[in-house]
Design a protein around this motif. Structure first.
Motif, PDB file in Angstrom:
ATOM      1  N   ALA A  45       0.738  -1.218   0.025  1.00  0.00           N
ATOM      2  CA  ALA A  45      -0.145  -0.187  -0.640  1.00  0.00           C
ATOM      3  C   ALA A  45       1.090   1.026  -0.034  1.00  0.00           C
ATOM      4  N   ALA A  46       0.892   2.237  -1.029  1.00  0.00           N
ATOM      5  CA  ALA A  46       1.040   3.576  -1.414  1.00  0.00           C
ATOM      6  C   ALA A  46       0.349   4.606  -1.972  1.00  0.00           C
ATOM      7  N   SER A  47       0.569   5.640  -1.664  1.00  0.00           N
ATOM      8  CA  SER A  47       0.369   7.009  -2.073  1.00  0.00           C
ATOM      9  C   SER A  47       1.529   8.204  -3.082  1.00  0.00           C
ATOM     10  N   LEU A  48       0.662   8.204  -4.232  1.00  0.00           N
ATOM     11  CA  LEU A  48       1.878   9.028  -4.595  1.00  0.00           C
ATOM     12  C   LEU A  48       1.680  10.581  -4.432  1.00  0.00           C
ATOM     13  N   GLY A  49       1.282  11.358  -3.567  1.00  0.00           N
ATOM     14  CA  GLY A  49       1.118  12.512  -2.775  1.00  0.00           C
ATOM     15  C   GLY A  49       0.992  13.967  -3.846  1.00  0.00           C
ATOM     16  N   ASP A  50       0.709  14.714  -3.509  1.00  0.00           N
ATOM     17  CA  ASP A  50       0.678  15.899  -4.467  1.00  0.00           C
ATOM     18  C   ASP A  50       1.570  15.473  -5.304  1.00  0.00           C
ATOM     19  N   VAL A  51       1.701  15.422  -6.685  1.00  0.00           N
ATOM     20  CA  VAL A  51       2.813  15.803  -7.366  1.00  0.00           C
ATOM     21  C   VAL A  51       3.215  17.535  -8.207  1.00  0.00           C
ATOM     22  N   SER A  52       1.840  17.970  -8.257  1.00  0.00           N
ATOM     23  CA  SER A  52       1.618  18.937  -9.088  1.00  0.00           C
ATOM     24  C   SER A  52       2.180  20.042  -8.127  1.00  0.00           C
ATOM     25  N   ARG A  53       3.265  19.642  -7.175  1.00  0.00           N
ATOM     26  CA  ARG A  53       3.660  20.990  -6.574  1.00  0.00           C
ATOM     27  C   ARG A  53       5.078  20.824  -6.345  1.00  0.00           C
ATOM     28  N   HIS A  54       5.942  21.628  -5.653  1.00  0.00           N
ATOM     29  CA  HIS A  54       7.547  21.722  -5.627  1.00  0.00           C
ATOM     30  C   HIS A  54       7.394  21.582  -4.115  1.00  0.00           C
ATOM     31  N   VAL A  55       8.825  21.238  -4.013  1.00  0.00           N
ATOM     32  CA  VAL A  55       9.414  21.502  -2.258  1.00  0.00           C
ATOM     33  C   VAL A  55       8.844  22.943  -1.722  1.00  0.00           C
ATOM     34  N   ARG A  56       8.862  24.130  -2.294  1.00  0.00           N
ATOM     35  CA  ARG A  56       9.368  25.198  -1.532  1.00  0.00           C
ATOM     36  C   ARG A  56       7.343  25.093  -0.941  1.00  0.00           C
ATOM     37  N   SER A  57       6.419  24.513  -1.555  1.00  0.00           N
ATOM     38  CA  SER A  57       5.086  24.662  -1.455  1.00  0.00           C
ATOM     39  C   SER A  57       4.347  23.529  -0.325  1.00  0.00           C
ATOM     40  N   PHE A  58       5.161  22.917   0.244  1.00  0.00           N
ATOM     41  CA  PHE A  58       5.218  22.143   1.723  1.00  0.00           C
ATOM     42  C   PHE A  58       5.183  22.647   2.925  1.00  0.00           C
ATOM     43  N   THR A  59       4.527  23.604   3.009  1.00  0.00           N
ATOM     44  CA  THR A  59       4.603  24.124   4.592  1.00  0.00           C
ATOM     45  C   THR A  59       3.977  23.629   6.024  1.00  0.00           C
ATOM     46  N   ASP A  60       2.479  23.423   5.111  1.00  0.00           N
ATOM     47  CA  ASP A  60       1.603  22.935   6.080  1.00  0.00           C
ATOM     48  C   ASP A  60       1.628  21.403   5.971  1.00  0.00           C
ATOM     49  N   VAL A  61       2.757  21.170   7.876  1.00  0.00           N
ATOM     50  CA  VAL A  61       3.151  19.830   8.375  1.00  0.00           C
ATOM     51  C   VAL A  61       2.091  19.279   8.607  1.00  0.00           C
ATOM     52  N   ASN A  62       1.046  19.278   9.059  1.00  0.00           N
ATOM     53  CA  ASN A  62      -0.041  18.126   8.700  1.00  0.00           C
ATOM     54  C   ASN A  62      -0.402  17.735   7.703  1.00  0.00           C
ATOM     55  N   GLU A  63      -0.467  18.007   6.523  1.00  0.00           N
ATOM     56  CA  GLU A  63      -0.182  17.573   5.109  1.00  0.00           C
ATOM     57  C   GLU A  63       0.801  16.578   5.491  1.00  0.00           C
ATOM     58  N   VAL A  64       2.032  16.942   5.472  1.00  0.00           N
ATOM     59  CA  VAL A  64       3.511  16.397   5.244  1.00  0.00           C
ATOM     60  C   VAL A  64       3.053  14.993   6.045  1.00  0.00           C
ATOM     61  N   ASN A  65       2.471  15.102   7.761  1.00  0.00           N
ATOM     62  CA  ASN A  65       2.590  13.870   8.523  1.00  0.00           C
ATOM     63  C   ASN A  65       1.698  13.190   7.820  1.00  0.00           C
ATOM     64  N   GLU A  66       0.377  13.293   7.629  1.00  0.00           N
ATOM     65  CA  GLU A  66      -1.033  12.514   7.205  1.00  0.00           C
ATOM     66  C   GLU A  66      -0.323  11.698   5.967  1.00  0.00           C
ATOM     67  N   TYR A  67       0.745  12.821   4.876  1.00  0.00           N
ATOM     68  CA  TYR A  67       1.251  11.356   3.975  1.00  0.00           C
ATOM     69  C   TYR A  67       1.991  10.387   5.285  1.00  0.00           C
ATOM     70  N   LEU A  68       3.568  11.339   5.056  1.00  0.00           N
ATOM     71  CA  LEU A  68       4.071   9.624   5.974  1.00  0.00           C
ATOM     72  C   LEU A  68       3.147   9.111   6.779  1.00  0.00           C
ATOM     73  N   SER A  69       2.558   9.669   7.318  1.00  0.00           N
ATOM     74  CA  SER A  69       1.655   8.809   8.364  1.00  0.00           C
ATOM     75  C   SER A  69       1.394   7.564   7.368  1.00  0.00           C
ATOM     76  N   MET A  70       0.332   7.164   6.058  1.00  0.00           N
ATOM     77  CA  MET A  70       0.212   6.251   5.163  1.00  0.00           C
ATOM     78  C   MET A  70       0.758   5.417   4.060  1.00  0.00           C
ATOM     79  N   ASN A  71       2.333   6.399   4.464  1.00  0.00           N
ATOM     80  CA  ASN A  71       3.469   5.617   3.420  1.00  0.00           C
ATOM     81  C   ASN A  71       3.970   4.791   4.452  1.00  0.00           C
ATOM     82  N   VAL A  72       5.135   5.674   5.324  1.00  0.00           N
ATOM     83  CA  VAL A  72       5.952   5.560   6.517  1.00  0.00           C
ATOM     84  C   VAL A  72       5.987   4.336   7.470  1.00  0.00           C
TER      85      VAL A  72
END
Length: 272
Positions: free
Chosen positions: A112-139
């Protein structure tokens, strides 16, 4: 006259995985679904196949297909989103119904894995909750599920235990605008490399299945922000260079049957 390689292949085809408990996450479609179908043919009667995915309808459909094809195979479906706190426990609860004395093989496929939002670059990921949600699912879920299964089925004489992480080239190489996916895959690779060092009796494999023709690939070549990467993926599709899940799963099965890889290794479809 049969060559040596043909003879070896024939012997592999006659093997099976014995009476086993086999757990596959992300089993409702794509690589996971194909893996469930292939593994079911190599499990002896009395084996248990636990299928985990978010889609109840697709899981039940797969259960019906496998049940009609294989007598004596116990199939249990777990409808769960592994990004949620109670999902891992739901899988472990089903696994507890099988005793280690009833099986001689254990397989856990962390697919099980998800691709995540690939429509943006690193500099746009400022929402900690968004990143944590992704890592919870995938790691996090992969780590906690693996740890829980290993606690339920500790090392024992006569019990073959194998943990497979479905990895990616992205675990080794950076793909522009794929920061979440690359980070998750790299973290999982290292996680299972550490596991292989700690559990010497355990068979651990990071398997990169290659570029597959799946729903995820369709999304990626449509939404990837990086123009060069998007163009490259579109070309692979138009030129017929994407792999089918059946071909990639077949190669993984042969690796597992032969069982001579270095535990913790990262093996890519094109390396085999």
């Amino acid at each position: 006259m049969e060559t040596g390689s043909e003879s070896n292949l024939a012997s592999l085809e006659k093997k099976d995985f014995g009476k086993a408990l086999c757990i596959i996450t992300g089993a409702s479609k794509g690589f996971g679904r194909c893996l469930a179908q292939e593994m079911s043919t190599l499990l002896k009667p009395g084996s248990v196949l636990i299928l985990v995915a978010r889609s109840a309808d697709k899981l039940r459909e797969l259960e019906t297909i496998l049940s009609s094809q294989r007598d004596g195979l116990v199939i249990r479906c777990v409808v769960a989103d592994l990004g949620q706190n109670d999902a891992v426990e739901s899988v472990l609860s089903e696994a507890r119904k099988t005793s280690s004395s009833d099986i001689n093989s254990l397989f856990l496929f962390n697919n099980a894995a998800s691709l995540g939002d690939v429509s943006r670059h690193v500099r746009s990921f400022t929402d900690v909750n968004e990143v944590n949600e992704y890592l919870s699912m995938n790691v996090s879920s992969a780590l906690c599920l693996t740890a829980g299964i290993l606690q339920l089925f500790p090392a024992d004489v006569g019990l073959h235990r194998c943990v497979v992480n479905v990895s990616s080239l992205c675990a080794l190489q950076p793909f522009p605008s794929w920061v979440l996916y690359c980070t998750g895959k790299a973290a999982r690779n290292m996680m299972f490399r550490v596991l292989a060092k700690e559990e010497c009796d355990l068979r651990v494999l990071n398997y990169a299945p290659g570029p597959l023709e799946t729903d995820m690939q369709v999304y990626a070549r449509t939404n990837t922000a990086d123009e060069g990467l998007r163009t490259s993926m579109a070309a692979m599709h138009s030129e017929g260079r994407l792999l089918t899940c059946e071909v990639s799963v077949g190669k993984l099965i042969k690796v597992l049957l032969k069982d001579d890889y270095e535990s913790g290794a990262h093996l890519d479809f094109y390396d085999l």
